[in-house]
Design a protein around this motif. Structure first.
Motif, PDB file in Angstrom:
ATOM      1  N   ASN A 147      -3.539  -3.064  -5.958  1.00 45.29           N
ATOM      2  CA  ASN A 147      -2.536  -2.088  -6.438  1.00 45.29           C
ATOM      3  C   ASN A 147      -3.078  -1.236  -7.591  1.00 45.29           C
ATOM      4  O   ASN A 147      -3.541  -1.769  -8.603  1.00 45.29           O
ATOM      5  N   ILE A 162       0.843  -1.202   0.000  1.00 44.76           N
ATOM      6  CA  ILE A 162       0.000   0.000   0.000  1.00 44.76           C
ATOM      7  C   ILE A 162       0.877   1.250   0.000  1.00 44.76           C
ATOM      8  O   ILE A 162       0.633   2.207  -0.733  1.00 44.76           O
ATOM      9  N   ASP A 184       2.592   1.696  -3.367  1.00 41.62           N
ATOM     10  CA  ASP A 184       1.548   2.122  -4.304  1.00 41.62           C
ATOM     11  C   ASP A 184       1.338   3.641  -4.182  1.00 41.62           C
ATOM     12  O   ASP A 184       1.341   4.381  -5.179  1.00 41.62           O
ATOM     13  N   LYS A 185       1.201   4.134  -2.950  1.00 43.01           N
ATOM     14  CA  LYS A 185       0.943   5.567  -2.722  1.00 43.01           C
ATOM     15  C   LYS A 185       2.130   6.418  -3.160  1.00 43.01           C
ATOM     16  O   LYS A 185       1.971   7.436  -3.827  1.00 43.01           O
TER      17      LYS A 185
END
Ligand code: KG4
Ligand code: ZN
Length: 340
Positions: free
Chosen positions: A282, A181, A184-185
């Motif tokens: 994702n 996560i 991804d960010k």
């Protein structure tokens, strides 16, 4: 048929009530992320203890939100494995106790079959055989799935799972847990081509994966260039941007996942593809899949993000399919958990 699903294979304590496989009456998830985050990964002993604390309130909450009592259930479904044995045993014991006390059938569900079932929760249910990529913290594998939910393994990772690679590299970067996560960010809007990480491919026809070489390449890069500077100028004084590192690393994983899944669809002469499991959340993978499936004329089944990561809806839903396929389960109170 109304089924209560229970899932405790890793770090989410989850319960859900589902009618006839896809009518979701409730879904409750107690996450342990904040408990494991300081360690950069799941600590099995802590996970078991937290499941023990959460399991009864989570089940009660799921029944309450569905507006049902235990007596109104037709069956209880529970994840048997694979997963952390201590964690699985908490869900399994709760499910057995409930099944025994209420006199209800107990359906054992394989966690991977649960993830695959999420493909049937993505809007339109697949009605043709399809290729399913299961990509999570513990698994990276391709299956051929029949419309009745039966599946056959085509190829899996030889070493690390994709989610594991995300989590381990995030830990090296010191950017938090779950790493997927966070990466991804960070990767949003960053330069995906700033670092060329390796893609392992094997023989031409192979549907196997490997991510340990990528993980080592990432570790070597950090060792050679030092820790990244968030937001620093690319190439400035040997420093590199954390965001660009994240985007380049993520792209290496996404490239391989998309390429192998599409190869499997073509090899099997199919045109339907599903991607499930935590890494299917994702955003870059979802973007690439949507774009490339459209141009290849493949039908894409991509569950909503809450059905990609661990949840109990997929377990209750899979149990319904198992029942439809194989009839009522045998006496199951002897059931044991399995890790692999
Ligand atoms: O399916 P899941 O909840 O548990 C397993 O069965 O393993 O998957 C968890 C994995 C973790 O490795 C996590 O980093 C990854 O899914 N993950 C992601 C994203 N959200 C979760 N990976 C990449 N991008 C995401 N947005
Ligand atoms: Zn999972």
């Amino acid at each position: 048929m109304i089924i209560l699903g229970i899932e405790t294979s890793c770090d989410e304590t989850a319960a859900a009530v589902v009618r006839d496989g896809n009518d979701i009456l409730s879904s409750v998830i107690a996450s342990q992320i904040s408990i494991h985050a300081p360690f950069g990964g799941v600590v099995p002993e802590l996970a078991s203890r937290k499941h023990l604390e959460y399991i009864i309130p989570v089940i009660e909450n799921a029944l309450e939100r569905a507006g049902l009592s235990g007596e109104e259930l037709d069956a209880i479904a529970v994840t048997q494995g694979p997963g952390l044995v201590g964690a699985l045993l908490v869900g399994l014991s709760a499910a057995k106790a409930m099944a025994y006390a209420l006199g209800k059938p107990l359906v054992a569900v394989n966690h991977i079959e649960g993830h695959i079932q999420a493909a049937f929760l993505s809007g339109a249910a697949p009605d043709n055989p399809f290729i399913c990529l299961v990509v999570s913290g513990g698994h990276t594998a391709l299956y051929r799935v029949e419309p009745d939910g039966g599946s056959r393994l085509l190829g899996a990772t030889r070493d690390d799972a994709a989610g594991e690679a995300f989590d381990k590299v995030a830990k090296l970067l010191g950017i938090g847990y779950p790493g997927g996560i966070e990466i991804d960010k960070l990767a949003l809007g960053a330069n995906r081509e700033s670092i060329r990480f390796p893609r392992s491919r094997f023989e031409k026809e192979s549907l196997e994966f490997s991510f340990s070489g990528l993980k080592t390449a990432a570790a070597n890069y950090i060792r050679k260039h030092g820790p990244p500077a968030p937001g620093s100028a690319p190439g400035g004084g040997g420093a590199y941007r954390l965001e660009d590192f994240a985007a380049s690393f993520q792209e290496a994983i996404v490239d391989v996942l998309v390429e192998k899944s599409f190869k499997a669809v073509l090899q099997h002469g199919l045109s339907d593809i599903a991607v499930v499991g935590g890494v299917a959340a994702n955003s870059r993978l979802r973007q690439r899949l949507a774009r490339e499936a459209a141009s290849a004329n493949f039908r894409l089944y991509l569950p909503a993000v809450q059905f990609c990561t661990d949840n109990a809806v997929m377990i209750a839903s899979a149990a319904y399919n198992i029942w439809k396929r194989s009839g009522p389960p045998p006496e199951m109170l002897e059931l044991d958990a399995f890790s692999r």
